[in-house]
Design a protein around this motif. Structure first.
Motif, PDB file in Angstrom:
ATOM      1  N   LEU A  32       0.804   1.883   9.182  1.00  0.00           N
ATOM      2  CA  LEU A  32       1.249   3.232   8.339  1.00  0.00           C
ATOM      3  C   LEU A  32       2.036   4.104   8.446  1.00  0.00           C
ATOM      4  O   LEU A  32       3.500   4.193   7.957  1.00  0.00           O
ATOM      5  N   VAL A  33       2.155   4.824   9.238  1.00  0.00           N
ATOM      6  CA  VAL A  33       3.460   5.667   9.584  1.00  0.00           C
ATOM      7  C   VAL A  33       4.376   4.713  10.389  1.00  0.00           C
ATOM      8  O   VAL A  33       5.751   5.195  10.237  1.00  0.00           O
ATOM      9  N   GLY A  34       4.017   3.455  11.134  1.00  0.00           N
ATOM     10  CA  GLY A  34       5.144   3.401  11.923  1.00  0.00           C
ATOM     11  C   GLY A  34       6.565   2.728  10.944  1.00  0.00           C
ATOM     12  O   GLY A  34       7.705   2.683  11.289  1.00  0.00           O
ATOM     13  N   ILE A  35       5.764   1.838  10.163  1.00  0.00           N
ATOM     14  CA  ILE A  35       6.589   1.296   8.626  1.00  0.00           C
ATOM     15  C   ILE A  35       7.288   2.820   8.118  1.00  0.00           C
ATOM     16  O   ILE A  35       8.737   1.875   7.514  1.00  0.00           O
ATOM     17  N   LEU A  36       7.182   3.406   7.528  1.00  0.00           N
ATOM     18  CA  LEU A  36       7.164   4.580   6.836  1.00  0.00           C
ATOM     19  C   LEU A  36       8.301   5.231   7.694  1.00  0.00           C
ATOM     20  O   LEU A  36       9.567   5.672   7.044  1.00  0.00           O
ATOM     21  N   HIS A  37       8.358   5.419   9.093  1.00  0.00           N
ATOM     22  CA  HIS A  37       9.762   5.637   9.835  1.00  0.00           C
ATOM     23  C   HIS A  37      10.373   5.028  10.392  1.00  0.00           C
ATOM     24  O   HIS A  37      11.808   4.783  10.462  1.00  0.00           O
ATOM     25  N   ARG A  97      10.366   2.216   5.783  1.00  0.00           N
ATOM     26  CA  ARG A  97      10.633   2.284   4.529  1.00  0.00           C
ATOM     27  C   ARG A  97      10.710   3.866   4.539  1.00  0.00           C
ATOM     28  O   ARG A  97       9.577   4.517   3.821  1.00  0.00           O
ATOM     29  N   PRO A  98      11.652   4.641   5.238  1.00  0.00           N
ATOM     30  CA  PRO A  98      11.716   5.773   4.625  1.00  0.00           C
ATOM     31  C   PRO A  98      11.865   6.156   3.364  1.00  0.00           C
ATOM     32  O   PRO A  98      11.276   7.693   3.038  1.00  0.00           O
ATOM     33  N   ASP A  99      12.102   5.782   2.361  1.00  0.00           N
ATOM     34  CA  ASP A  99      11.745   5.965   0.912  1.00  0.00           C
ATOM     35  C   ASP A  99      10.677   6.419   0.198  1.00  0.00           C
ATOM     36  O   ASP A  99      10.764   6.626   0.140  1.00  0.00           O
ATOM     37  N   LEU A 100       9.779   5.936   1.235  1.00  0.00           N
ATOM     38  CA  LEU A 100       8.731   5.781   0.859  1.00  0.00           C
ATOM     39  C   LEU A 100       7.987   6.568   0.955  1.00  0.00           C
ATOM     40  O   LEU A 100       6.712   7.145   0.952  1.00  0.00           O
ATOM     41  N   MET A 101       8.534   7.791   2.296  1.00  0.00           N
ATOM     42  CA  MET A 101       7.276   9.518   2.339  1.00  0.00           C
ATOM     43  C   MET A 101       8.127  10.479   1.829  1.00  0.00           C
ATOM     44  O   MET A 101       7.658  11.158   2.518  1.00  0.00           O
ATOM     45  N   THR A 107       0.608  -1.339  -0.345  1.00  0.00           N
ATOM     46  CA  THR A 107      -0.164   0.036  -0.278  1.00  0.00           C
ATOM     47  C   THR A 107       0.587   1.129  -0.246  1.00  0.00           C
ATOM     48  O   THR A 107       0.652   2.085  -0.606  1.00  0.00           O
ATOM     49  N   LEU A 108       1.848   1.067   0.463  1.00  0.00           N
ATOM     50  CA  LEU A 108       2.640   2.299   1.268  1.00  0.00           C
ATOM     51  C   LEU A 108       3.867   2.586  -0.578  1.00  0.00           C
ATOM     52  O   LEU A 108       4.057   3.587  -0.868  1.00  0.00           O
ATOM     53  N   GLU A 109       3.764   1.593  -0.803  1.00  0.00           N
ATOM     54  CA  GLU A 109       4.509   1.688  -2.408  1.00  0.00           C
ATOM     55  C   GLU A 109       3.751   1.956  -3.595  1.00  0.00           C
ATOM     56  O   GLU A 109       4.697   2.208  -4.142  1.00  0.00           O
ATOM     57  N   THR A 110       2.863   2.635  -3.082  1.00  0.00           N
ATOM     58  CA  THR A 110       2.226   3.753  -3.926  1.00  0.00           C
ATOM     59  C   THR A 110       2.746   4.591  -3.797  1.00  0.00           C
ATOM     60  O   THR A 110       2.078   5.578  -4.763  1.00  0.00           O
ATOM     61  N   ARG A 111       3.524   4.943  -3.326  1.00  0.00           N
ATOM     62  CA  ARG A 111       3.848   6.324  -2.885  1.00  0.00           C
ATOM     63  C   ARG A 111       2.563   7.446  -2.544  1.00  0.00           C
ATOM     64  O   ARG A 111       2.636   8.216  -3.681  1.00  0.00           O
ATOM     65  N   PRO A 112       1.853   7.068  -1.787  1.00  0.00           N
ATOM     66  CA  PRO A 112       0.808   7.866  -1.697  1.00  0.00           C
ATOM     67  C   PRO A 112       1.105   9.644  -1.196  1.00  0.00           C
ATOM     68  O   PRO A 112       2.074   9.421  -1.048  1.00  0.00           O
TER      69      PRO A 112
END
Length: 419
Positions: A132-137, A140-144, A117-122
Motif C-alpha cells: 500500500l505504501v509503495g503504491i501511494l508513494h 498514486r500520491p493523489d490518494l494519500m 482499497t486505496l481509492e476509498t481514501r483511508p
C-alpha cells in the motif's frame, strides 16, 4: 455504503463456512477480544476509514472486525495472491466490511484490488510488505492526502519504509509493528517455526525426521524454522551472510556453511531471508534428486524460479501446491507453493494464539497513530514499549500466568547510579 455491491470477492455464498473459520479463530484470540470490548465501549476510531492489506484469512478477519467495532469504516485486501481465503472474504462482506480480494488473482487483478482499497481514501492503513505504501508513494500520491499514518507487519515492509524515510520521501508516519518484542519473539519465531512445517508436511505428506534441512537465513523466522526442524528429528544446516547470526546458529548447535556447500546435502530447503535470489541457478545442479524447495519470506523472489525453469527439461504439478522440475540428468526438484509463502499458500498461516498478540499490537498501534500522528511526523517509529508490554501482560493474564512487580525500592535502585 452497500459493501455487498461494491466488494470484489469470488462467491458470497461461501460466507457461512468462512464465518465458522473466523469464529474459531476468535475463540482462541483472547488478547484481541479484550481490546475489542474496550473498542466497542469507546469507539475510538469513529468516523475513520481504515485500509488493510494483510494475508486474508481467519485471524486477519478477526482483526478487521475488531477495527470495525472501534467505529471505523474498514476496507481490506490480500497481501499475497495465494494466501487469500475466499470463504473468509465472503464472511467479511456479510459482516459489513468492504473486501477487494480473491484467491489466485491475475497480477493485474491483484494490483487492481490494492488500488481499489486505496481509492476509498483511508485515514489510516495497515500494510504487509509495503504494498500500500509503495503504491501511494510511487503511483498514486493523489490518494494519500488525508492519510494520518499506519502500521507495517513485516521485516520486508519495514526495510522498504526505512529506505523511504532515509531518502526523505516518506509522507506519513508508520509504526514498525514487526520489530516489537511481542511480535518478533513470538510471531516470527514460534508462529513461522510451526506454520512453515505445517505447510510443508501437509503438502508433501513426507516425514521430516532423518532428513537434512537447509534453513537459509537465521533471523527470528529462521531461528523458529530451524528449531522446529530439529524438534521434528531433522539434521539442520544454516546458511547466513551475517557473521553474528551465523555464530549464533553455530552456538545453537546447527551446522553453518555457505549455500554452495549446503546445496549438496539438503533434502528440504527453506528460505527465510527477505532478500532475493538466495537459491539460484548455480545451486540446482548440485542438489540431490528429490530436493524440496520452500520459501517463507514475504515475496516469491528468494528462490530463482526463472533459472529453475530454464534448467529443467519438463515440469508438472504432481500434488496440490507441488511443482516437479525434471533436470537434464533426470534429477527431480520440487517447488512448493510457486515459491510463495509456504505457510500461507500450503497451510493456514500462524496459529491463532500467536497472531492474537501480533494483531493486538496492530490494533493498539493503529489507535496510537490516530492519536499521535502529528507529533510523530514523517518517520518510521518502533512500537511504544508500554503497548508492547500491555499486550504481553494481557497474554499472560489469558494464560492464568502471574509475575512479580518491582518494589519501589527496586525501582529506585535501578534508576540510581549509586550502588
Amino acid at each position: 455504503m452497500n459493501v455487498r455491491e461494491t466488494s470484489i470477492v469470488k462467491d458470497l455464498s461461501l460466507a457461512p463456512q468462512g464465518r465458522l473459520k473466523i469464529d474459531w479463530a476468535r475463540e482462541h484470540m483472547p488478547v484481541l477480544n479484550r481490546i475489542r470490548e474496550k473498542f466497542i465501549a469507546e469507539k475510538p476510531l469513529a468516523g475513520q476509514k481504515v485500509a488493510i492489506s494483510l494475508h486474508l484469512e481467519a485471524k486477519t478477519a478477526n482483526l478487521a472486525e475488531v477495527i470495525r467495532d472501534a467505529g471505523a469504516e474498514v476496507t481490506i485486501t490480500g497481501s499475497n495472491p495465494l494466501s487469500t481465503q475466499d470463504d473468509v472474504c465472503a464472511a467479511l462482506v456479510e459482516s459489513g466490511i468492504q473486501v477487494f480480494a480473491k484467491y489466485n488473482p491475475t497480477p493485474e487483478e491483484y494490483k487492481e484490488h490494492l488500488i481499489r482499497t486505496l481509492e476509498t481514501r483511508p485515514d489510516l492503513i495497515i500494510d504487509d510488505g509495503g504494498d500500500l505504501v509503495g503504491i501511494l508513494h510511487a503511483e498514486r500520491p493523489d490518494l494519500m492526502e488525508q492519510i494520518k499514518g499506519g502500521c507495517e507487519e513485516t521485516t520486508t515492509g519495514i526495510l522498504r519504509l526505512r529506505a523511504l524515510e532515509k531518502s526523505g520521501e516518506l509522507k506519513f508516519p508508520m509504526v514498525a509493528v514487526n520489530d516489537a518484542y511481542s511480535k518478533f519473539l513470538f510471531d516470527n519465531r514460534y508462529g513461522t517455526g510451526q506454520s512453515v512445517w505445517d505447510g510443508i508436511m501437509r503438502t508433501t505428506n513426507l516425514v521430516v525426521a532423518g532428513k537434512t534441512v537447509v534453513v537459509v537465513g537465521y533471523g527470528w523466522c529462521g531461528r523458529g524454522v530451524a528449531m522446529r526442524a530439529k524438534g521434528l528429528g531433522a539434521r539442520v544446516i544454516v546458511t547466513e551472510v551475517d557473521a553474528i547470526k551465523a555464530t549464533e546458529a553455530h552456538m545453537d548447535g546447527f551446522t553453518v556453511m555457505p549455500m554452495m556447500e549446503a546445496a549438496k546435502y539438503g533434502d528440504i530447503f527453506v528460505t527465510v531471508t527477505g532478500n532475493r535470489a538466495v537459491i539460484t541457478g548455480d545451486h540446482y545442479p548440485l542438489m540431490k534428486n528429490g530436493a524440496i524447495l520452500a520459501n517463507a519470506g514475504h515475496f516469491d523472489v528468494e528462490i530463482d524460479k526463472v533459472s529453475l525453469e530454464e534448467q529443467a527439461v519438463s515440469k508438472r504439478i504432481v500434488r496440490k501446491d507441488i511443482e516437479e522440475f525434471v533436470m537434464q540428468d533426470g534429477r527431480k526438484i520440487y517447488l512448493l507453493g510457486e515459491g510463495r509463502l509456504v505457510n500461507l499458500v500450503a497451510g493456514d498461516g500462524h496459529p491463532a494464539e500467536i497472531m492474537d498478540m501480533t494483531f493486538a499490537l496492530q490494533a493498539l498501534c493503529l489507535l496510537y497513530v490516530h492519536d499521535n500522528h502529528e507529533k510523530i511526523g514523517r518517520h518510521v517509529i518502533d512500537v511504544p514499549y508500554h503497548l508492547d508490554e500491555q499486550v504481553a501482560r494481557y497474554k499472560l493474564e489469558s494464560l492464568g500466568v502471574h509475575i512479580d512487580d518491582l518494589t519501589e525500592d527496586q525501582e529506585e535502585y535501578l534508576a540510581s547510579w549509586k550502588v
